[in-house]
Design a protein around this motif. Sequence first.
Motif, PDB file in Angstrom:
ATOM      1  N   ARG A  56      30.711  38.023  44.628  1.00 21.48           N
ATOM      2  CA  ARG A  56      31.710  38.975  45.002  1.00 21.48           C
ATOM      3  C   ARG A  56      33.115  38.881  44.124  1.00 21.48           C
ATOM      4  O   ARG A  56      33.607  39.780  43.732  1.00 21.48           O
ATOM      5  N   LYS A  57      33.369  37.590  43.828  1.00 22.33           N
ATOM      6  CA  LYS A  57      34.565  37.310  42.827  1.00 22.33           C
ATOM      7  C   LYS A  57      34.142  37.764  41.448  1.00 22.33           C
ATOM      8  O   LYS A  57      34.913  38.442  40.873  1.00 22.33           O
ATOM      9  N   PHE A  58      32.717  37.648  40.914  1.00 22.84           N
ATOM     10  CA  PHE A  58      32.639  38.133  39.642  1.00 22.84           C
ATOM     11  C   PHE A  58      32.449  39.557  39.716  1.00 22.84           C
ATOM     12  O   PHE A  58      32.504  40.509  38.747  1.00 22.84           O
ATOM     13  N   ALA A  59      31.821  40.116  40.891  1.00 24.44           N
ATOM     14  CA  ALA A  59      31.468  41.431  41.043  1.00 24.44           C
ATOM     15  C   ALA A  59      32.846  42.527  40.830  1.00 24.44           C
ATOM     16  O   ALA A  59      32.677  43.353  40.240  1.00 24.44           O
ATOM     17  N   ILE A  60      33.934  41.908  41.189  1.00 22.25           N
ATOM     18  CA  ILE A  60      35.029  42.753  41.229  1.00 22.25           C
ATOM     19  C   ILE A  60      36.021  42.387  40.070  1.00 22.25           C
ATOM     20  O   ILE A  60      37.034  42.982  39.599  1.00 22.25           O
ATOM     21  N   HIS A  61      35.704  41.463  39.153  1.00 21.27           N
ATOM     22  CA  HIS A  61      36.383  40.955  37.947  1.00 21.27           C
ATOM     23  C   HIS A  61      36.693  42.102  37.190  1.00 21.27           C
ATOM     24  O   HIS A  61      35.684  42.695  36.532  1.00 21.27           O
ATOM     25  N   GLY A  62      37.962  42.381  36.912  1.00 22.50           N
ATOM     26  CA  GLY A  62      38.240  43.420  35.759  1.00 22.50           C
ATOM     27  C   GLY A  62      37.917  44.991  36.258  1.00 22.50           C
ATOM     28  O   GLY A  62      38.045  45.823  35.420  1.00 22.50           O
ATOM     29  N   ASP A  63      37.587  45.139  37.690  1.00 25.16           N
ATOM     30  CA  ASP A  63      37.407  46.528  37.981  1.00 25.16           C
ATOM     31  C   ASP A  63      38.315  46.714  39.413  1.00 25.16           C
ATOM     32  O   ASP A  63      37.860  46.015  40.423  1.00 25.16           O
ATOM     33  N   THR A  64      39.387  47.366  39.520  1.00 26.27           N
ATOM     34  CA  THR A  64      40.038  47.222  40.712  1.00 26.27           C
ATOM     35  C   THR A  64      39.432  48.362  41.645  1.00 26.27           C
ATOM     36  O   THR A  64      39.626  48.316  42.883  1.00 26.27           O
ATOM     37  N   ARG A  65      38.338  49.220  41.299  1.00 26.68           N
ATOM     38  CA  ARG A  65      37.735  49.901  42.123  1.00 26.68           C
ATOM     39  C   ARG A  65      36.383  49.359  42.779  1.00 26.68           C
ATOM     40  O   ARG A  65      35.805  49.943  43.607  1.00 26.68           O
ATOM     41  N   ALA A  66      36.045  48.149  42.281  1.00 24.01           N
ATOM     42  CA  ALA A  66      34.949  47.436  42.804  1.00 24.01           C
ATOM     43  C   ALA A  66      35.043  47.092  44.228  1.00 24.01           C
ATOM     44  O   ALA A  66      36.043  46.664  44.589  1.00 24.01           O
ATOM     45  N   THR A  67      34.015  47.095  45.037  1.00 26.59           N
ATOM     46  CA  THR A  67      33.965  46.450  46.229  1.00 26.59           C
ATOM     47  C   THR A  67      33.436  45.259  46.591  1.00 26.59           C
ATOM     48  O   THR A  67      33.580  44.678  47.493  1.00 26.59           O
ATOM     49  N   GLY A  68      32.658  44.741  45.360  1.00 31.56           N
ATOM     50  CA  GLY A  68      32.238  43.478  45.744  1.00 31.56           C
ATOM     51  C   GLY A  68      30.738  43.436  46.086  1.00 31.56           C
ATOM     52  O   GLY A  68      29.908  42.461  46.135  1.00 31.56           O
ATOM     53  N   LYS A  78      28.857  37.471  32.325  1.00 33.24           N
ATOM     54  CA  LYS A  78      30.033  36.654  32.351  1.00 33.24           C
ATOM     55  C   LYS A  78      29.556  35.549  33.403  1.00 33.24           C
ATOM     56  O   LYS A  78      30.068  34.446  33.159  1.00 33.24           O
ATOM     57  N   LEU A  79      28.902  35.863  34.747  1.00 29.02           N
ATOM     58  CA  LEU A  79      29.062  34.810  35.787  1.00 29.02           C
ATOM     59  C   LEU A  79      28.004  33.542  35.067  1.00 29.02           C
ATOM     60  O   LEU A  79      27.976  32.385  35.130  1.00 29.02           O
ATOM     61  N   CYS A  80      26.838  34.262  34.377  1.00 26.25           N
ATOM     62  CA  CYS A  80      25.846  33.346  33.803  1.00 26.25           C
ATOM     63  C   CYS A  80      26.500  32.271  32.863  1.00 26.25           C
ATOM     64  O   CYS A  80      26.121  31.377  32.617  1.00 26.25           O
ATOM     65  N   LYS A  81      27.482  33.037  32.133  1.00 29.54           N
ATOM     66  CA  LYS A  81      28.299  32.176  30.948  1.00 29.54           C
ATOM     67  C   LYS A  81      29.370  31.101  31.403  1.00 29.54           C
ATOM     68  O   LYS A  81      29.050  30.118  31.188  1.00 29.54           O
ATOM     69  N   ASP A  82      30.005  31.577  32.523  1.00 32.64           N
ATOM     70  CA  ASP A  82      31.011  30.733  32.973  1.00 32.64           C
ATOM     71  C   ASP A  82      30.331  29.805  33.957  1.00 32.64           C
ATOM     72  O   ASP A  82      31.016  28.738  34.065  1.00 32.64           O
ATOM     73  N   CYS A  83      29.222  30.065  34.513  1.00 32.45           N
ATOM     74  CA  CYS A  83      28.681  29.063  35.502  1.00 32.45           C
ATOM     75  C   CYS A  83      27.724  28.131  34.725  1.00 32.45           C
ATOM     76  O   CYS A  83      26.839  27.281  35.616  1.00 32.45           O
TER      77      CYS A  83
END
Length: 219
Positions: A56-68, A78-83
């Motif tokens: 959910r944290k990565f799903a809403i990153h950079g998108d204020t309208r995202a629900t997660g 980005k998740l695959c890169k950061d993790c």
Amino acid sequence: MADNKAKPTKPANKTPPKSPSDPAKDRAAKRLSCDSNSSHEGAVAGEISALEEAFRKFAIHGDTRATGKEMHGKNWSKLCKDCHVIDGKNVTITDVDIVFSKIKGKSSRTITFEQFKEALQELSKKRFKDKSDEEAVQEIYKLIEGKAPIISGVTKAISSPTVSRLTDTTKFTGSHKERFDPSGKGKGKAGREDLVDASGYVSGYKHAGTYDHKVQGSK
């Protein structure tokens, strides 16, 4: 003539009357039922909380309208890169993009949490080749659980010869030069306005304030 026929008697009600309920007991029963349901739901949610929280944290990153609840391909990468799912050897950015396109629906641009786990299962076979399927999935989960998007730091200013020349106060001339002292520090108001000199010395005289020293030295 009197009616001598006996009237039929109604059958007796064999259902015992309900005893009045105790409101306090009813409330207690409802509370226990709610507590048991909530504890069961909490136990189920706890099993995936760390992984789902990261999703959910990565799903809403950079998108204020995202629900997660859904994740775009950009945030998946980005998740695959950061993790560190992408190690540059067994798993590359190309592998990540291929798996995302394979898991998501044909007309969809996002993946759900369940599809997210399917994608991780696909990548785990590449990322941890020397482990069994179950161990590989657990290892890739450990890379992601509890993680959050990495926010890049402030971009450093790039100095150029032009900028350096314009900010070098030692090369200023005319009135601009008078705004700074020899160390390059600004004089403030004294460097912007012409202040009246009431000392009695001629403007530009370099030996102001030395008269007393000369007199005392001659005695």
